[in-house]
Every structure is written in C-alpha cells, then in structure tokens.
Scaffold this motif. Structure first.
Motif, PDB file in Angstrom:
ATOM      1  N   THR A   1       0.855  -1.189   0.000  1.00 14.97           N
ATOM      2  CA  THR A   1       0.000   0.000   0.000  1.00 14.97           C
ATOM      3  C   THR A   1       0.888   1.234   0.000  1.00 14.97           C
ATOM      4  N   PRO A   2       0.515   2.257  -0.761  1.00 21.90           N
ATOM      5  CA  PRO A   2       1.382   3.437  -0.877  1.00 21.90           C
ATOM      6  C   PRO A   2       1.387   4.268   0.393  1.00 21.90           C
ATOM      7  N   LYS A   3       2.490   4.983   0.588  1.00 20.77           N
ATOM      8  CA  LYS A   3       2.522   5.979   1.653  1.00 20.77           C
ATOM      9  C   LYS A   3       1.606   7.132   1.254  1.00 20.77           C
ATOM     10  N   ILE A   4       1.044   7.776   2.238  1.00 18.31           N
ATOM     11  CA  ILE A   4       0.148   8.903   1.966  1.00 18.31           C
ATOM     12  C   ILE A   4       0.826  10.191   2.424  1.00 18.31           C
ATOM     13  N   ALA A   5       1.141  11.031   1.465  1.00 17.16           N
ATOM     14  CA  ALA A   5       1.849  12.275   1.745  1.00 17.16           C
ATOM     15  C   ALA A   5       0.888  13.449   1.853  1.00 17.16           C
ATOM     16  N   ILE A   6       1.168  14.326   2.806  1.00 15.48           N
ATOM     17  CA  ILE A   6       0.505  15.631   2.866  1.00 15.48           C
ATOM     18  C   ILE A   6       1.448  16.602   2.178  1.00 15.48           C
ATOM     19  N   THR A   7       1.048  17.099   1.016  1.00 14.09           N
ATOM     20  CA  THR A   7       1.953  17.944   0.235  1.00 14.09           C
ATOM     21  C   THR A   7       1.639  19.430   0.331  1.00 14.09           C
ATOM     22  N   ALA A   8       0.513  19.772   0.919  1.00 15.15           N
ATOM     23  CA  ALA A   8       0.174  21.187   1.126  1.00 15.15           C
ATOM     24  C   ALA A   8      -0.951  21.281   2.144  1.00 15.15           C
ATOM     25  N   PHE A   9      -1.007  22.438   2.779  1.00 18.94           N
ATOM     26  CA  PHE A   9      -2.051  22.697   3.771  1.00 18.94           C
ATOM     27  C   PHE A   9      -2.406  24.169   3.694  1.00 18.94           C
ATOM     28  N   SER A  10      -3.688  24.464   3.861  1.00 16.52           N
ATOM     29  CA  SER A  10      -4.104  25.863   3.876  1.00 16.52           C
ATOM     30  C   SER A  10      -5.350  26.012   4.735  1.00 16.52           C
TER      31      SER A  10
ATOM     32  N   SER B   1     -15.457  23.998  36.645  1.00 13.14           N
ATOM     33  CA  SER B   1     -16.753  23.677  37.242  1.00 13.14           C
ATOM     34  C   SER B   1     -17.920  24.058  36.337  1.00 13.14           C
ATOM     35  N   GLN B   2     -17.633  24.556  35.129  1.00 10.29           N
ATOM     36  CA  GLN B   2     -18.695  24.902  34.191  1.00 10.29           C
ATOM     37  C   GLN B   2     -18.224  24.642  32.764  1.00 10.29           C
ATOM     38  N   ASN B   3     -19.182  24.434  31.862  1.00 12.82           N
ATOM     39  CA  ASN B   3     -18.861  24.255  30.460  1.00 12.82           C
ATOM     40  C   ASN B   3     -18.451  25.584  29.841  1.00 12.82           C
ATOM     41  N   THR B   4     -17.445  25.552  28.955  1.00 16.07           N
ATOM     42  CA  THR B   4     -16.888  26.806  28.434  1.00 16.07           C
ATOM     43  C   THR B   4     -16.683  26.780  26.921  1.00 16.07           C
ATOM     44  N   MET B   5     -17.454  25.991  26.205  1.00 16.58           N
ATOM     45  CA  MET B   5     -17.306  25.945  24.762  1.00 16.58           C
ATOM     46  C   MET B   5     -17.682  27.281  24.132  1.00 16.58           C
ATOM     47  N   ILE B   6     -16.901  27.706  23.131  1.00 18.94           N
ATOM     48  CA  ILE B   6     -17.169  28.914  22.355  1.00 18.94           C
ATOM     49  C   ILE B   6     -17.039  28.550  20.882  1.00 18.94           C
ATOM     50  N   LEU B   7     -17.894  29.106  20.036  1.00 19.35           N
ATOM     51  CA  LEU B   7     -17.839  28.787  18.616  1.00 19.35           C
ATOM     52  C   LEU B   7     -16.872  29.699  17.861  1.00 19.35           C
ATOM     53  N   GLY B   8     -16.229  29.102  16.860  1.00 17.11           N
ATOM     54  CA  GLY B   8     -15.384  29.838  15.935  1.00 17.11           C
ATOM     55  C   GLY B   8     -15.763  29.470  14.513  1.00 17.11           C
ATOM     56  N   GLU B   9     -15.193  30.186  13.548  1.00 21.53           N
ATOM     57  CA  GLU B   9     -15.497  29.909  12.145  1.00 21.53           C
ATOM     58  C   GLU B   9     -14.207  29.752  11.355  1.00 21.53           C
ATOM     59  N   GLY B  10     -14.310  29.074  10.207  1.00 23.68           N
ATOM     60  CA  GLY B  10     -13.139  28.922   9.360  1.00 23.68           C
ATOM     61  C   GLY B  10     -13.193  27.665   8.521  1.00 23.68           C
ATOM     62  N   ALA B  11     -12.146  27.477   7.737  1.00 27.65           N
ATOM     63  CA  ALA B  11     -12.016  26.291   6.901  1.00 27.65           C
ATOM     64  C   ALA B  11     -10.554  25.888   6.854  1.00 27.65           C
ATOM     65  N   ALA B  12     -10.314  24.600   6.694  1.00 29.70           N
ATOM     66  CA  ALA B  12      -8.949  24.098   6.574  1.00 29.70           C
ATOM     67  C   ALA B  12      -8.956  22.878   5.665  1.00 29.70           C
ATOM     68  N   VAL B  13      -7.967  22.809   4.779  1.00 32.22           N
ATOM     69  CA  VAL B  13      -7.874  21.699   3.834  1.00 32.22           C
ATOM     70  C   VAL B  13      -6.413  21.289   3.686  1.00 32.22           C
ATOM     71  N   CYS B  14      -6.211  20.047   3.239  1.00 27.15           N
ATOM     72  CA  CYS B  14      -4.865  19.621   2.896  1.00 27.15           C
ATOM     73  C   CYS B  14      -4.891  18.793   1.623  1.00 27.15           C
ATOM     74  N   CYS B  15      -3.764  18.761   0.943  1.00 25.67           N
ATOM     75  CA  CYS B  15      -3.595  17.985  -0.280  1.00 25.67           C
ATOM     76  C   CYS B  15      -2.917  16.673   0.050  1.00 25.67           C
ATOM     77  N   LEU B  16      -3.567  15.575  -0.291  1.00 22.21           N
ATOM     78  CA  LEU B  16      -3.022  14.242  -0.081  1.00 22.21           C
ATOM     79  C   LEU B  16      -2.578  13.655  -1.411  1.00 22.21           C
ATOM     80  N   GLU B  17      -1.442  12.975  -1.393  1.00 21.04           N
ATOM     81  CA  GLU B  17      -0.954  12.299  -2.598  1.00 21.04           C
ATOM     82  C   GLU B  17      -0.418  10.926  -2.221  1.00 21.04           C
ATOM     83  N   ALA B  18      -0.620   9.978  -3.123  1.00 24.91           N
ATOM     84  CA  ALA B  18      -0.150   8.617  -2.891  1.00 24.91           C
ATOM     85  C   ALA B  18       1.336   8.503  -3.216  1.00 24.91           C
ATOM     86  N   GLY B  19       2.099   7.877  -2.298  1.00 25.99           N
ATOM     87  CA  GLY B  19       3.515   7.637  -2.529  1.00 25.99           C
ATOM     88  C   GLY B  19       4.422   8.642  -1.853  1.00 25.99           C
ATOM     89  N   GLU B  20       5.718   8.398  -1.936  1.00 28.66           N
ATOM     90  CA  GLU B  20       6.706   9.327  -1.382  1.00 28.66           C
ATOM     91  C   GLU B  20       6.849  10.521  -2.322  1.00 28.66           C
TER      92      GLU B  20
END
Length: 389
Positions: A3-12, A223-242
């Motif tokens: 099975t090929p290695k999976i490379a992350i070649t870019a992120f934004s 002692s209390q819940n503190t979740m806050i919402l944020g916005e945005g998007a994130a993606v990465c490029c995957l490629e098979a192999g080295e």
C-alpha cells in the motif's frame, strides 16, 4: 501488494488565526485568544470570527463572480483555503484529483435567512434549495478549480474534516485516485446556532473581560462548560507515494463509534477515542509519539473523558497534550483539520504549543510524530497519526 505511503503535500486554512502559515504560527506563539463579542441570540456573545484580512479575502471572492454572491460563507471559506492549498501543492488544472470537503452544519447563515424570508412572505426564494444543500461545498470547489475528479461532501458532526481525510486515504490506498483535496468548513456564527448551543448548556458564560479565560479547554478541574464557537475552513492535499514536497506522512488512521445512551453522550472513558487511537497506533511504539492534539472542546465531560481515554491507551507514558480551542473556539466540522494544522506547525518549527493556563510540561525531544483527535455528537471519533517527512 504494497500500500502506498500517503503524503501531505500542502495545507491551507482561513480562520481567526489568519490565512497564511507564518501569521498563524506567530499567533500561536503570542498565547492570546481570538475571541470577541458579537450580538447573537439577542445578547452579547463570545465568538471567534475571521480576522480582518481574511474577511477582506472572502468579500473579494464573493464579488469576483456573480454566482458567488449567492453562496454561504461556509462555501467561500473552503474556496479560499482550497485555492491556496492546490497552488502550494503545485497541482495544475489538468490534474485529476478528488475533493472531499465537509461541514457539520453547512449553509447555516443562508438557510436561516431563506427561512426567515419564507416566514415573512410565505414564499421560498428561487435559490434557497440549491445554495443550502450540503453538497454545495465540494461542488463549488470543483467548479472553481475546474477539477474533474470525484466530489464528496458529508456531515459527521465535529469529526467531519478528519472523516474527509479518512476518505481521501481510502481512495488513495485503493488506487482509485492519486490525489485528494480533503478538509472541512464551518460558518456557524448565527443566532440560531448559538441558541442551540446555549440550550445544550455547554456554551461559555465566562466574561472575557474578566481575569479568567473565556474558553477553558484543557482545564480538567473547571466547574462549568466553556465551549465557544469559531469559524473557518482548513484543507490539505493528499498524494499517494513518497513525494519530494511532502511536509508530513499519514502513518496511521483510526475511527470508532459509540453506542449512544443519549443524543450527545460519550462514555466516562471515551470508548470511541480509545478504539480510534488504538487503531491509528497499531504496531507503533507508543513511546515514539511526541504529542497529541486533543479535540477538547472546553466542556467538562468532553475534555475529561478524552483525557481518561488517552491515559488508558498510553498508560504511564502520556505524550505532550494540547488543544487549540482555548484560542480559536470550536469550529465544528472544520475543527479536526485546524487541529491537524497545529500539529503540522509544531512539527515544522519543532516547538510544542501548550495551553497558557495548564500545568507546564517541557518539550524533551524533537517533535516528529503527532496524533490528532476529533469526535462529534453521536460518538464518531477519528484519530490520525502523522509523521514528519
């Protein structure tokens, strides 16, 4: 068959941290949160919205094409991040690549506006249906990038983005594709979304002007819940192999779902996380894991159960632990990929980013392997192991 290695070649990404990696890293180093007050759900509410430059970019994209004026921010966020990722990876217009970019809620703001107009007039606007379907995100990215591969959109609540990465890995390992663009996008800063979180009694009530941090993600004694919402998007490029331009490799993936006792339940020791982490770490020396980027949304139970799961899996050799939700809030379907971004940056700069109010743990070795966790309503956990290229 190997099975090929999976490379992350870019992120934004585009988020409250900014839209370029140098700026984002500088903001991680300043140890300040990105929360501000907005008037939502009929009261002042702490949220993490895009920074001014990122908002300018989104406005520019919206005005660049008549068709884009009618799209939700969740689509435009993903479009901005995808353009840059594909450019950074060196992918060309004639390259065939798949796209899987999901969202927990999709076109939230646009849907609410269309429904409000319907209640007022008794008529639905012409584009109300085609612009609010969840498939909008990947379809419009494919249109914008002129790609010809498969287009997938999905919602698996807050683990959506890492499920997209799982899908990309599966396609690449099967040989059905050589390249895949994966990620998540969320634009949840709307009245109704905030009201829903308040109804669950998990939204932070801490005044951000006080001495306390408004989101106490990673504080396991709160002692209390503190979740806050944020916005945005994130993606990465995957490629098979080295690949020569690989910034990291995906060396382990894990997933699991819990049997629910309640609509939003998770077991006391997060069984789903235990299973997903063990799957991702199969045949891996646990002592070689340098850090874990936790999901840790800032809720009492959510943070603590994940910690217990990590302790169950790692025993006495718990790696460095961190999260980014104290800084940018919970971005729902995009959150897992923004956590992956933090992991990639810590690898790149060989510097551990800790939460500013937690007990200090010194980095003792170079950061080369990081596990990233995400989970959503329904106990849909994903764990991704990445290794520095």
């Amino acid at each position: 068959m190997n099975t090929p290695k999976i490379a992350i070649t870019a992120f934004s990404s585009i988020s409250p941290l900014g839209n370029n990696s140098d700026e984002i890293w500088e903001k991680y180093l300043d140890k300040k949160h990105c929360f501000e007050k907005q008037f939502l759900d009929q009261q002042e509410t702490s949220v993490a919205s895009l920074d001014a430059e990122s908002k300018r970019i989104i406005a520019e994209i919206r005005e660049s094409d008549t068709k884009y004026k009618f799209l939700d921010d969740s689509v435009l966020f993903a479009l901005a991040a995808s353009r840059k990722a594909v450019e950074n990876a060196g992918w060309k217009k004639d390259d065939v690549f798949g796209i899987n970019i999901g969202s927990s809620r999709g076109a939230t703001d646009l849907f609410e506006k269309h429904y409000a107009a319907y209640l007022e007039t008794g008529k639905s606007q012409t584009l109300s249906s085609p612009t609010t379907t969840l498939g909008n995100i990947s379809s419009w990215i494919a249109h914008d990038l002129q790609s010809s591969g498969p287009e997938i959109s999905h919602s698996i609540t807050c683990s959506t983005a890492l499920h997209a990465l799982l899908n990309g890995v599966a396609w690449l390992k099967s040989g059905m594709a050589d390249k895949f663009l994966v990620g998540g996008s969320e634009a949840p800063l709307t009245d109704f979304t905030i009201a829903q979180m308040r109804a669950l009694k998990i939204y932070s009530r801490i005044d951000q002007n006080a001495d306390l941090w408004p989101n106490l993600a990673f504080d396991f004694d709160k002692s209390q819940n503190t979740m806050i919402l944020g916005e945005g998007a994130a993606v990465c490029c995957l490629e098979a192999g080295e690949k020569e331009n690989a910034i990291a490799y995906v060396t382990g993936v894990g997933y699991a779902t819990e049997i629910l006792e309640h609509n939003i339940s998770i077991s006391a020791e997060a069984d789903c996380f235990q299973k997903s982490m063990k799957m991702a770490l199969r045949d891996i020396d646990l002592k070689s894991i340098d850090a874990v980027v936790m999901h840790a949304p800032g809720t009492i139970k959510g943070d603590l159960t994940e910690l217990r799961a990590i302790e169950k899996v790692f025993g006495l050799d718990v790696p460095l632990l961190t999260t980014n939700k104290w800084k940018i809030g919970h971005t729902f379907g995009a959150s897992g990929m923004l956590s992956l971004e933090l992991a990639l940056l810590m690898m790149q700069y060989d510097t551990f980013i800790e939460t500013p109010f937690s007990e200090k743990r010194n980095q003792k070795k170079s950061i080369k392997k990081i596990l990233v966790n995400a989970v959503g309503f329904g106990g849909n956990a994903v764990s991704i192991l990445i290794e520095k290229a």
